[in-house]
Scaffold this motif. Sequence first.
Motif, mmCIF file in Angstrom:
data_model
loop_
_atom_site.group_PDB
_atom_site.id
_atom_site.type_symbol
_atom_site.label_atom_id
_atom_site.label_comp_id
_atom_site.label_asym_id
_atom_site.label_seq_id
_atom_site.Cartn_x
_atom_site.Cartn_y
_atom_site.Cartn_z
ATOM 1 N N GLY A 1 0.803 -1.230 0.000
ATOM 2 C CA GLY A 1 0.000 0.000 0.000
ATOM 3 C C GLY A 1 0.831 1.273 0.000
ATOM 4 O O GLY A 1 0.331 2.341 0.360
ATOM 5 N N ASN B 1 -6.519 -0.005 -4.066
ATOM 6 C CA ASN B 1 -6.312 0.188 -2.624
ATOM 7 C C ASN B 1 -6.561 1.656 -2.252
ATOM 8 O O ASN B 1 -5.713 2.523 -2.466
ATOM 9 C CB ASN B 1 -4.882 -0.242 -2.283
ATOM 10 C CG ASN B 1 -4.555 -0.066 -0.807
ATOM 11 O OD1 ASN B 1 -5.198 0.718 -0.104
ATOM 12 N ND2 ASN B 1 -3.546 -0.776 -0.344
ATOM 13 N N ARG C 1 -6.607 3.317 0.484
ATOM 14 C CA ARG C 1 -5.667 3.987 1.403
ATOM 15 C C ARG C 1 -4.401 4.418 0.670
ATOM 16 O O ARG C 1 -3.858 5.486 0.921
ATOM 17 C CB ARG C 1 -5.294 3.049 2.549
ATOM 18 C CG ARG C 1 -6.420 2.816 3.532
ATOM 19 C CD ARG C 1 -5.998 1.752 4.545
ATOM 20 N NE ARG C 1 -4.869 2.221 5.352
ATOM 21 C CZ ARG C 1 -4.994 2.820 6.515
ATOM 22 N NH1 ARG C 1 -6.195 3.019 7.012
ATOM 23 N NH2 ARG C 1 -3.938 3.206 7.185
ATOM 24 N N ALA D 1 -5.234 7.409 -1.398
ATOM 25 C CA ALA D 1 -5.356 8.608 -0.555
ATOM 26 C C ALA D 1 -3.973 9.192 -0.279
ATOM 27 O O ALA D 1 -3.783 10.407 -0.243
ATOM 28 C CB ALA D 1 -6.057 8.247 0.761
ATOM 29 N N LYS D 2 -2.977 8.306 -0.142
ATOM 30 C CA LYS D 2 -1.615 8.768 0.111
ATOM 31 C C LYS D 2 -1.068 9.534 -1.109
ATOM 32 O O LYS D 2 -0.384 10.548 -0.955
ATOM 33 C CB LYS D 2 -0.725 7.566 0.457
ATOM 34 C CG LYS D 2 0.619 7.997 0.937
ATOM 35 C CD LYS D 2 1.375 6.913 1.688
ATOM 36 C CE LYS D 2 2.770 7.433 2.012
ATOM 37 N NZ LYS D 2 3.786 6.406 2.069
ATOM 38 N N GLU E 1 -2.429 12.896 -0.984
ATOM 39 C CA GLU E 1 -1.821 13.642 0.117
ATOM 40 C C GLU E 1 -0.408 14.115 -0.246
ATOM 41 O O GLU E 1 -0.061 15.279 -0.043
ATOM 42 C CB GLU E 1 -1.794 12.737 1.343
ATOM 43 C CG GLU E 1 -1.282 13.399 2.584
ATOM 44 C CD GLU E 1 -1.123 12.368 3.691
ATOM 45 O OE1 GLU E 1 -2.141 11.811 4.132
ATOM 46 O OE2 GLU E 1 0.022 12.116 4.097
ATOM 47 N N SER F 1 -10.525 1.927 -6.978
ATOM 48 C CA SER F 1 -11.056 2.812 -5.941
ATOM 49 C C SER F 1 -11.771 4.023 -6.551
ATOM 50 O O SER F 1 -11.316 4.593 -7.549
ATOM 51 C CB SER F 1 -9.885 3.281 -5.062
ATOM 52 O OG SER F 1 -10.232 4.453 -4.379
#
Length: 321
Positions: free
Chosen positions: A22, A41, A43, A46-47, A50, A105
């Motif tokens: 991940g 994935n 998460r 999202a990274k 970010e 996703s």
Amino acid sequence: MTNLKSVTPETLREAVEIIKRGGVVAFPTETVYGLGADATNGRAIAKVFEVKGRPAINPLISHFTSVKDIAKHAEFTPLALELAEHFWPGPMALVLKRVDHSKISDLVTAGLDTIAVRIPNHPVALQFIERCGVPIAAPSANSSGYLSPTRAEHVVMDIGENVDLILAGGPARIGLESTVIDARGKIPKILRLGHITEEDIKRVLGLDEIENDIDSEKPQSPGQLLKHYAPKTKLYLNQSKPHDADGAFLLVGPDMFTGACAKKMNLSDTGDLYEVAANLFAMLHQLDKEGYPSISIMPIPNQGIGLAINDRLRKAALKQE
Ligand code: TXA
Ligand code: MG
């Protein structure tokens, strides 16, 4: 300890492990370096948002190694198949209808019912994606709004400390992001200009006219809404001489300039627009780092790939206003 590593069987294996856990890996493609994560994935994705500081309304391109794999997530039209046959692997992303059971996703597609997909033409990118065994969502590996990276060092300087691994695979051959095309209908619609030009598309499809969404008030590609690709140094476009005597000057074609400037660089001394595209972001990165009061750029002919180059430059200058 540095997370910049050249490509070897070991570092490639490490990159794949990071994706499976991940994490995020910057990797070379023929257009620009991508910031890759497992598209299934949430998460991990999202990274990516970010690390880039990217607004969540702006969807990512998912990268694959075959049309067969893409077909598990997107609906191919006859037009899309024809474009795929001509231009993949290569610097083209297609926007297609997303299939209902796709495990990609919703963050990748920003909740849209469409998905952007691409098969890159770079041996490292293809091996990396193939071994990950999942679609790899990858925006350009720069902080949102800054210049796209065409070399691994650009990634290091910009977002390096927040990336798990940067695979160094040499300079990007093309240097400009892919052409994004909506291929859901019968006529292609260009959503982002890139290395593959409108003329290229018309020629291979045997069409006189195609659609484009580039100057539309409400662009269909969310990324086109946002100001992009800008260095920190003030840019002056279409200049026949440097705006400041202690500024930098980017030339195109034979150097006839004899006046004052702190630094001159030539995007292509033969005026080859493909060479201009390949050098543009790297030279802007370098001049930005060296810190001049301004960077002035000579006019770039507005034809063929020159349209894509001018589109990037206009967006860069707009951002600074
Ligand atoms: O050359 C490239 O395409 C590079 C390399 C790494 O493959 N990637 C890249 O990604 O430039 P990014 O995220 O910087 O740009 C993707 C563009 C954005 O303008 C985004 O709005 C658009 O593609 N896009 C993505 N999904 C879309 C969709 N479903 N509909 C319309 N536009 C979409
Ligand atoms: Mg980008």
